[in-house]
Motif scaffolding. Structure first.
Motif, mmCIF file in Angstrom:
data_model
loop_
_atom_site.group_PDB
_atom_site.id
_atom_site.type_symbol
_atom_site.label_atom_id
_atom_site.label_comp_id
_atom_site.label_asym_id
_atom_site.label_seq_id
_atom_site.Cartn_x
_atom_site.Cartn_y
_atom_site.Cartn_z
ATOM 1 N N GLN A 188 0.830 -1.207 0.000
ATOM 2 C CA GLN A 188 0.000 0.000 0.000
ATOM 3 C C GLN A 188 0.867 1.260 0.000
ATOM 4 O OE1 GLN A 188 -2.508 -0.504 3.427
ATOM 5 N NE2 GLN A 188 -4.016 -1.740 2.324
ATOM 6 N N LEU A 189 1.924 1.251 0.781
ATOM 7 C CA LEU A 189 2.787 2.425 0.915
ATOM 8 C C LEU A 189 3.512 2.753 -0.388
ATOM 9 C CD1 LEU A 189 4.024 4.532 2.900
ATOM 10 C CD2 LEU A 189 5.837 2.863 3.340
ATOM 11 N N LEU A 190 3.972 1.714 -1.096
ATOM 12 C CA LEU A 190 4.773 1.911 -2.303
ATOM 13 C C LEU A 190 3.961 1.733 -3.580
ATOM 14 C CD1 LEU A 190 8.068 0.064 -1.260
ATOM 15 C CD2 LEU A 190 7.479 2.481 -0.993
ATOM 16 N N ASP A 191 2.665 1.558 -3.437
ATOM 17 C CA ASP A 191 1.771 1.403 -4.590
ATOM 18 C C ASP A 191 2.196 0.220 -5.460
ATOM 19 O OD1 ASP A 191 -0.427 2.037 -6.155
ATOM 20 O OD2 ASP A 191 0.673 3.428 -7.435
ATOM 21 N N LEU A 192 2.412 -0.924 -4.808
ATOM 22 C CA LEU A 192 2.759 -2.161 -5.492
ATOM 23 C C LEU A 192 1.753 -3.237 -5.127
ATOM 24 C CD1 LEU A 192 6.596 -2.216 -4.705
ATOM 25 C CD2 LEU A 192 5.568 -1.640 -6.903
ATOM 26 N N SER A 193 1.712 -4.306 -5.872
ATOM 27 C CA SER A 193 0.864 -5.435 -5.515
ATOM 28 C C SER A 193 1.560 -6.234 -4.415
ATOM 29 C CB SER A 193 0.614 -6.325 -6.726
ATOM 30 O OG SER A 193 1.806 -6.987 -7.114
ATOM 31 N N GLU A 194 0.773 -6.925 -3.601
ATOM 32 C CA GLU A 194 1.358 -7.742 -2.545
ATOM 33 C C GLU A 194 2.225 -8.843 -3.148
ATOM 34 O OE1 GLU A 194 -1.186 -9.059 0.655
ATOM 35 O OE2 GLU A 194 -2.594 -7.401 0.272
ATOM 36 N N LYS A 195 1.797 -9.364 -4.301
ATOM 37 C CA LYS A 195 2.565 -10.407 -4.975
ATOM 38 C C LYS A 195 3.936 -9.892 -5.383
ATOM 39 C CE LYS A 195 2.315 -13.669 -8.834
ATOM 40 N NZ LYS A 195 1.489 -14.151 -9.982
ATOM 41 N N SER A 196 3.978 -8.654 -5.884
ATOM 42 C CA SER A 196 5.250 -8.056 -6.297
ATOM 43 C C SER A 196 6.174 -7.860 -5.103
ATOM 44 C CB SER A 196 5.000 -6.703 -6.984
ATOM 45 O OG SER A 196 6.214 -6.062 -7.287
ATOM 46 N N VAL A 197 5.645 -7.369 -3.980
ATOM 47 C CA VAL A 197 6.458 -7.157 -2.780
ATOM 48 C C VAL A 197 6.978 -8.490 -2.252
ATOM 49 C CG1 VAL A 197 6.460 -6.348 -0.394
ATOM 50 C CG2 VAL A 197 5.281 -5.026 -2.154
ATOM 51 N N GLU A 198 6.099 -9.488 -2.233
ATOM 52 C CA GLU A 198 6.493 -10.811 -1.747
ATOM 53 C C GLU A 198 7.613 -11.391 -2.606
ATOM 54 O OE1 GLU A 198 6.423 -13.244 1.221
ATOM 55 O OE2 GLU A 198 4.563 -12.080 1.065
ATOM 56 N N SER A 199 7.478 -11.217 -3.917
ATOM 57 C CA SER A 199 8.487 -11.723 -4.842
ATOM 58 C C SER A 199 9.824 -10.997 -4.627
ATOM 59 C CB SER A 199 8.012 -11.531 -6.284
ATOM 60 O OG SER A 199 9.016 -11.915 -7.189
ATOM 61 N N GLN A 200 9.761 -9.669 -4.510
ATOM 62 C CA GLN A 200 10.985 -8.901 -4.287
ATOM 63 C C GLN A 200 11.618 -9.242 -2.948
ATOM 64 O OE1 GLN A 200 11.626 -4.882 -5.453
ATOM 65 N NE2 GLN A 200 9.664 -4.739 -6.523
ATOM 66 N N LYS A 201 10.787 -9.490 -1.967
ATOM 67 C CA LYS A 201 11.284 -9.836 -0.629
ATOM 68 C C LYS A 201 12.207 -11.047 -0.697
ATOM 69 C CE LYS A 201 9.600 -11.924 3.657
ATOM 70 N NZ LYS A 201 8.379 -12.353 4.400
ATOM 71 N N TYR A 202 11.766 -12.119 -1.345
ATOM 72 C CA TYR A 202 12.570 -13.335 -1.387
ATOM 73 C C TYR A 202 13.793 -13.169 -2.287
ATOM 74 C CZ TYR A 202 8.975 -15.782 1.216
ATOM 75 O OH TYR A 202 8.099 -16.165 2.207
ATOM 76 N N ARG A 203 13.640 -12.448 -3.396
ATOM 77 C CA ARG A 203 14.774 -12.226 -4.287
ATOM 78 C C ARG A 203 15.853 -11.399 -3.592
ATOM 79 N NH1 ARG A 203 11.087 -10.915 -8.459
ATOM 80 N NH2 ARG A 203 11.843 -8.760 -8.440
ATOM 81 N N LEU A 204 15.417 -10.345 -2.885
ATOM 82 C CA LEU A 204 16.373 -9.470 -2.213
ATOM 83 C C LEU A 204 17.082 -10.188 -1.065
ATOM 84 C CD1 LEU A 204 14.309 -6.163 -2.152
ATOM 85 C CD2 LEU A 204 16.430 -6.546 -3.394
ATOM 86 N N MET A 205 16.330 -10.936 -0.273
ATOM 87 C CA MET A 205 16.931 -11.652 0.857
ATOM 88 C C MET A 205 17.970 -12.654 0.355
ATOM 89 S SD MET A 205 15.499 -10.607 3.810
ATOM 90 C CE MET A 205 15.337 -11.893 5.018
ATOM 91 N N ASN A 206 17.634 -13.371 -0.733
ATOM 92 C CA ASN A 206 18.575 -14.348 -1.285
ATOM 93 C C ASN A 206 19.794 -13.651 -1.885
ATOM 94 O OD1 ASN A 206 16.992 -16.560 -0.610
ATOM 95 N ND2 ASN A 206 15.856 -16.526 -2.536
ATOM 96 N N ARG A 207 19.549 -12.557 -2.577
ATOM 97 C CA ARG A 207 20.636 -11.841 -3.239
ATOM 98 C C ARG A 207 21.629 -11.264 -2.235
ATOM 99 N NH1 ARG A 207 19.669 -7.099 -7.762
ATOM 100 N NH2 ARG A 207 21.855 -6.632 -8.203
ATOM 101 N N LEU A 208 21.093 -10.790 -1.103
ATOM 102 C CA LEU A 208 21.945 -10.167 -0.094
ATOM 103 C C LEU A 208 22.506 -11.163 0.908
ATOM 104 C CD1 LEU A 208 19.781 -6.985 0.579
ATOM 105 C CD2 LEU A 208 21.742 -7.208 -0.930
ATOM 106 N N GLY A 209 22.039 -12.416 0.826
ATOM 107 C CA GLY A 209 22.577 -13.449 1.701
ATOM 108 C C GLY A 209 22.043 -13.424 3.114
ATOM 109 N N PHE A 210 20.842 -12.863 3.305
ATOM 110 C CA PHE A 210 20.229 -12.828 4.631
ATOM 111 C C PHE A 210 19.232 -13.970 4.764
ATOM 112 C CE2 PHE A 210 20.943 -8.078 4.068
ATOM 113 C CZ PHE A 210 22.125 -8.096 4.787
#
Length: 228
Positions: A188-210
């Protein structure tokens, strides 16, 4: 407190500058237009980004000069300012206190001037004039952190960070995740779909090694992206 120093008309050939800083010494030095600053007109001053946003929208200055705290508080909003989005207002940041990750963010946000309050006033003025003319400038005092490719003129950090090559939108998602917000609220804050945020969440966490948000949160606090 916002100090609005509007003049009825800008002096011919002058560059309009809006300054956002808590550095009182810098605020006192910059309005002196003698010598190096003769071609720069200070059209407004403020102590924080939130108090200057309306002033920025109204003035559309040639350059917006921010200190590190003001940049970190406002970088997510800078792209929404019409004069910045259209390239009418160029960005400069007093970057000597930024972490490597914060410098990465500044470059991702299109900051043209990575400057330093430690530089001589004449050098600072020259850099501001160059930035207003479309150049990219980096203070020599940042040379231990920022390198410039002699062939392309592009800047890059000497030490790669977790934020390298992340877009502004990805950085926004990353910061909101580190702040503990739910995927639904981030969407809601960034005007994105929940699916998009969820997808970015996992990609970013994996990419950054967290492996979890706790690691992400600790990193974001250490890099000064969120407050402890």
């Amino acid at each position: 407190m916002v100090q609005d120093s509007l003049t009825s008309s800008l002096r011919e050939g002058c560059i309009s500058l809006l300054v956002i800083t808590r550095n009182r010494l810098l605020l006192e030095c910059l309005p002196d237009r003698r010598g190096p600053l003769d071609k720069i007109e200070i059209v407004g001053r403020a102590l924080s980004f939130d108090r200057a946003e309306g002033l920025l929208m109204r003035l559309a200055p040639s350059i917006l000069l921010l200190d590190a705290p003001a940049f970190l508080a406002g970088f997510r909003s800078l792209g929404e300012i019409p004069s910045i989005r259209l390239g009418q207002t160029r960005l400069a940041v007093m970057a000597e206190d930024l972490t490597d990750t914060q410098l990465e963010i500044a470059m991702a946000c299109g900051v043209d001037g990575l400057l330093s309050a430690r530089d001589a006033l004449s050098d600072l003025a020259a850099d501001l004039i160059a930035v207003a003319g479309g150049e990219v400038r980096t203070s020599p005092s940042l040379s231990d952190k920022v390198a410039i490719d002699p062939r392309t003129g592009r800047r890059h950090l000497r030490r790669r960070t977790h934020a390298a090559k992340l877009s502004r939108k990805q950085l926004d998602v990353l910061i909101q995740l580190a702040s503990g917000r739910r995927v639904k609220d981030i969407a809601q804050l960034l005007d994105l779909s929940e699916k998009s945020v969820e997808s970015q969440k996992y990609r970013l966490m994996n990419r950054l090694g967290f492996s979890d948000r706790i690691e992400l949160c600790r990193w974001a606090i250490r890099e000064g992206l969120i407050q402890a």
